[in-house]
Structures are given as C-alpha cells and as structure tokens.
Design a protein around this motif. Structure first.
Motif, PDB file in Angstrom:
ATOM      1  N   ARG A  22      30.881 -37.887  33.980  1.00 59.04           N
ATOM      2  CA  ARG A  22      29.754 -37.577  34.859  1.00 59.04           C
ATOM      3  C   ARG A  22      30.173 -37.556  36.313  1.00 59.04           C
ATOM      4  O   ARG A  22      29.640 -36.776  37.103  1.00 59.04           O
ATOM      5  CB  ARG A  22      28.624 -38.584  34.653  1.00 59.04           C
ATOM      6  N   GLN A  23      31.135 -38.404  36.685  1.00 58.36           N
ATOM      7  CA  GLN A  23      31.623 -38.396  38.066  1.00 58.36           C
ATOM      8  C   GLN A  23      32.296 -37.065  38.380  1.00 58.36           C
ATOM      9  O   GLN A  23      32.096 -36.505  39.460  1.00 58.36           O
ATOM     10  CB  GLN A  23      32.604 -39.547  38.291  1.00 58.36           C
ATOM     11  N   TYR A  24      33.078 -36.562  37.441  1.00 53.82           N
ATOM     12  CA  TYR A  24      33.729 -35.263  37.640  1.00 53.82           C
ATOM     13  C   TYR A  24      32.704 -34.144  37.760  1.00 53.82           C
ATOM     14  O   TYR A  24      32.755 -33.339  38.689  1.00 53.82           O
ATOM     15  CB  TYR A  24      34.689 -34.947  36.494  1.00 53.82           C
ATOM     16  N   THR A  25      31.752 -34.097  36.826  1.00 52.76           N
ATOM     17  CA  THR A  25      30.785 -33.004  36.846  1.00 52.76           C
ATOM     18  C   THR A  25      29.890 -33.081  38.075  1.00 52.76           C
ATOM     19  O   THR A  25      29.542 -32.050  38.663  1.00 52.76           O
ATOM     20  CB  THR A  25      29.925 -32.999  35.564  1.00 52.76           C
ATOM     21  N   SER A  26      29.547 -34.283  38.495  1.00 55.80           N
ATOM     22  CA  SER A  26      28.731 -34.450  39.689  1.00 55.80           C
ATOM     23  C   SER A  26      29.483 -33.992  40.930  1.00 55.80           C
ATOM     24  O   SER A  26      28.918 -33.313  41.804  1.00 55.80           O
ATOM     25  CB  SER A  26      28.313 -35.913  39.834  1.00 55.80           C
ATOM     26  N   ALA A  27      30.759 -34.349  41.012  1.00 51.74           N
ATOM     27  CA  ALA A  27      31.573 -33.928  42.157  1.00 51.74           C
ATOM     28  C   ALA A  27      31.702 -32.411  42.199  1.00 51.74           C
ATOM     29  O   ALA A  27      31.632 -31.799  43.274  1.00 51.74           O
ATOM     30  CB  ALA A  27      32.954 -34.576  42.086  1.00 51.74           C
ATOM     31  N   ILE A  28      31.862 -31.796  41.039  1.00 53.37           N
ATOM     32  CA  ILE A  28      31.986 -30.334  40.986  1.00 53.37           C
ATOM     33  C   ILE A  28      30.708 -29.668  41.476  1.00 53.37           C
ATOM     34  O   ILE A  28      30.746 -28.706  42.248  1.00 53.37           O
ATOM     35  CB  ILE A  28      32.362 -29.880  39.559  1.00 53.37           C
ATOM     36  N   VAL A  55      38.297 -26.020  43.302  1.00 54.31           N
ATOM     37  CA  VAL A  55      39.214 -25.590  42.240  1.00 54.31           C
ATOM     38  C   VAL A  55      40.081 -26.763  41.785  1.00 54.31           C
ATOM     39  O   VAL A  55      40.327 -26.947  40.587  1.00 54.31           O
ATOM     40  CB  VAL A  55      40.074 -24.399  42.719  1.00 54.31           C
ATOM     41  N   ARG A  56      40.515 -27.558  42.733  1.00 54.46           N
ATOM     42  CA  ARG A  56      41.333 -28.727  42.410  1.00 54.46           C
ATOM     43  C   ARG A  56      40.568 -29.709  41.512  1.00 54.46           C
ATOM     44  O   ARG A  56      41.101 -30.210  40.522  1.00 54.46           O
ATOM     45  CB  ARG A  56      41.739 -29.410  43.717  1.00 54.46           C
ATOM     46  N   THR A  57      39.312 -29.949  41.845  1.00 54.91           N
ATOM     47  CA  THR A  57      38.494 -30.873  41.061  1.00 54.91           C
ATOM     48  C   THR A  57      38.197 -30.308  39.678  1.00 54.91           C
ATOM     49  O   THR A  57      38.222 -31.041  38.687  1.00 54.91           O
ATOM     50  CB  THR A  57      37.175 -31.177  41.803  1.00 54.91           C
ATOM     51  N   ILE A  58      37.931 -29.012  39.598  1.00 54.96           N
ATOM     52  CA  ILE A  58      37.681 -28.386  38.302  1.00 54.96           C
ATOM     53  C   ILE A  58      38.912 -28.493  37.417  1.00 54.96           C
ATOM     54  O   ILE A  58      38.818 -28.826  36.228  1.00 54.96           O
ATOM     55  CB  ILE A  58      37.253 -26.914  38.479  1.00 54.96           C
ATOM     56  N   ASP A  59      40.092 -28.225  37.983  1.00 58.09           N
ATOM     57  CA  ASP A  59      41.322 -28.320  37.200  1.00 58.09           C
ATOM     58  C   ASP A  59      41.563 -29.738  36.684  1.00 58.09           C
ATOM     59  O   ASP A  59      41.996 -29.931  35.545  1.00 58.09           O
ATOM     60  CB  ASP A  59      42.517 -27.856  38.034  1.00 58.09           C
ATOM     61  N   VAL A  62      39.109 -30.376  33.768  1.00 58.42           N
ATOM     62  CA  VAL A  62      39.540 -29.680  32.550  1.00 58.42           C
ATOM     63  C   VAL A  62      40.718 -30.413  31.928  1.00 58.42           C
ATOM     64  O   VAL A  62      40.778 -30.609  30.716  1.00 58.42           O
ATOM     65  CB  VAL A  62      39.877 -28.205  32.855  1.00 58.42           C
ATOM     66  N   LYS A  63      41.635 -30.850  32.763  1.00 52.76           N
ATOM     67  CA  LYS A  63      42.810 -31.557  32.277  1.00 52.76           C
ATOM     68  C   LYS A  63      42.428 -32.870  31.592  1.00 52.76           C
ATOM     69  O   LYS A  63      42.996 -33.240  30.570  1.00 52.76           O
ATOM     70  CB  LYS A  63      43.757 -31.828  33.449  1.00 52.76           C
ATOM     71  N   ARG A  64      41.433 -33.565  32.143  1.00 47.63           N
ATOM     72  CA  ARG A  64      40.992 -34.835  31.577  1.00 47.63           C
ATOM     73  C   ARG A  64      40.111 -34.657  30.350  1.00 47.63           C
ATOM     74  O   ARG A  64      39.865 -35.597  29.617  1.00 47.63           O
ATOM     75  CB  ARG A  64      40.164 -35.601  32.619  1.00 47.63           C
ATOM     76  N   GLY A  65      39.556 -33.459  30.171  1.00 45.20           N
ATOM     77  CA  GLY A  65      38.666 -33.234  29.040  1.00 45.20           C
ATOM     78  C   GLY A  65      37.206 -33.457  29.385  1.00 45.20           C
ATOM     79  O   GLY A  65      36.355 -33.474  28.502  1.00 45.20           O
ATOM     80  N   ALA A  66      36.909 -33.619  30.662  1.00 41.88           N
ATOM     81  CA  ALA A  66      35.523 -33.813  31.083  1.00 41.88           C
ATOM     82  C   ALA A  66      34.756 -32.499  31.042  1.00 41.88           C
ATOM     83  O   ALA A  66      33.527 -32.489  31.005  1.00 41.88           O
ATOM     84  CB  ALA A  66      35.468 -34.405  32.487  1.00 41.88           C
ATOM     85  N   ARG A  69      37.646 -25.810  29.005  1.00 41.64           N
ATOM     86  CA  ARG A  69      38.465 -24.934  29.852  1.00 41.64           C
ATOM     87  C   ARG A  69      37.771 -23.617  30.174  1.00 41.64           C
ATOM     88  O   ARG A  69      37.943 -23.084  31.272  1.00 41.64           O
ATOM     89  CB  ARG A  69      39.829 -24.687  29.223  1.00 41.64           C
ATOM     90  N   ASN A  70      36.970 -23.098  29.257  1.00 38.29           N
ATOM     91  CA  ASN A  70      36.251 -21.857  29.550  1.00 38.29           C
ATOM     92  C   ASN A  70      35.165 -22.088  30.602  1.00 38.29           C
ATOM     93  O   ASN A  70      34.930 -21.227  31.453  1.00 38.29           O
ATOM     94  CB  ASN A  70      35.626 -21.277  28.288  1.00 38.29           C
ATOM     95  N   THR A  71      34.523 -23.231  30.553  1.00 42.62           N
ATOM     96  CA  THR A  71      33.522 -23.580  31.564  1.00 42.62           C
ATOM     97  C   THR A  71      34.186 -23.704  32.921  1.00 42.62           C
ATOM     98  O   THR A  71      33.658 -23.218  33.932  1.00 42.62           O
ATOM     99  CB  THR A  71      32.826 -24.903  31.196  1.00 42.62           C
ATOM    100  N   GLY A  72      35.350 -24.342  32.951  1.00 46.21           N
ATOM    101  CA  GLY A  72      36.091 -24.467  34.202  1.00 46.21           C
ATOM    102  C   GLY A  72      36.485 -23.114  34.762  1.00 46.21           C
ATOM    103  O   GLY A  72      36.353 -22.862  35.960  1.00 46.21           O
TER     104      GLY A  72
END
Length: 88
Positions: A22-28, A55-59, A62-66, A69-72
């Motif tokens: 959720r922290q990743y998606t919220s930051a994005i 872009v850095r946060t999205i990558d 995606v790398k963490r699995g949050a 990859r298609n959504t990213g």
C-alpha cells in the motif's frame, strides 16, 4: 484466528507485506498527481524530475511484486504521454 504457530506467523507477515504494498501504490498515486499538476502548469523541468521519480517508484513496486508488470507499464506509458504533451 489461527491455532497453528506457522499460520500465526504467516498472518503477521502477510499484514506487513500488505502495508508495504500500500505504501508503494500510495506513493505512485501521489507522484502521478504531482506530475499531472506540473504538466497542467507547463513546467517542463519540474515535470521531468517528477516523471523520473514516478518511473523509479513504479519500477521498484513491480520488482517487489507490489504491482503487476503490465499495470506498471501502463502507468509509465500514461505518464510518458503527459510529459510528451508538455514538451510539444
């Protein structure tokens, strides 16, 4: 509530992972809103830095699995179109 010790640990771990995701998606979402506001203002320098951070946060997500990859890829494409609209 689980009775098995390993299931109790798994519940705690899944909750911790959910919060991280959720922290990743919220930051994005926050970075995307910032990018939209800077592109609406027409500031290309700030838009470039915001785009790079997004872009850095999205990558990372995606790398963490949050995030899938298609959504990213879709979100990065939308962001690139916003930035391209400001530059032209």
């Amino acid at each position: 509530m689980a009775n098995i010790h390993s299931q109790k640990k798994r519940i705690l771990r899944s909750e911790r992972e959910r919060i991280e995701n959720r922290q990743y998606t919220s930051a994005i979402k926050t970075y995307f809103r910032r990018l939209e506001s800077t592109t609406a203002g027409g500031d290309t320098a700030t838009a470039d830095t915001e785009h790079r951070e997004l872009v850095r946060t999205i990558d990372k997500a995606v790398k963490r699995g949050a995030m899938h990859r298609n959504t990213g890829a879709r979100r990065k494409s939308r962001a690139a179109r916003l930035v391209a609209g400001v530059k032209s």
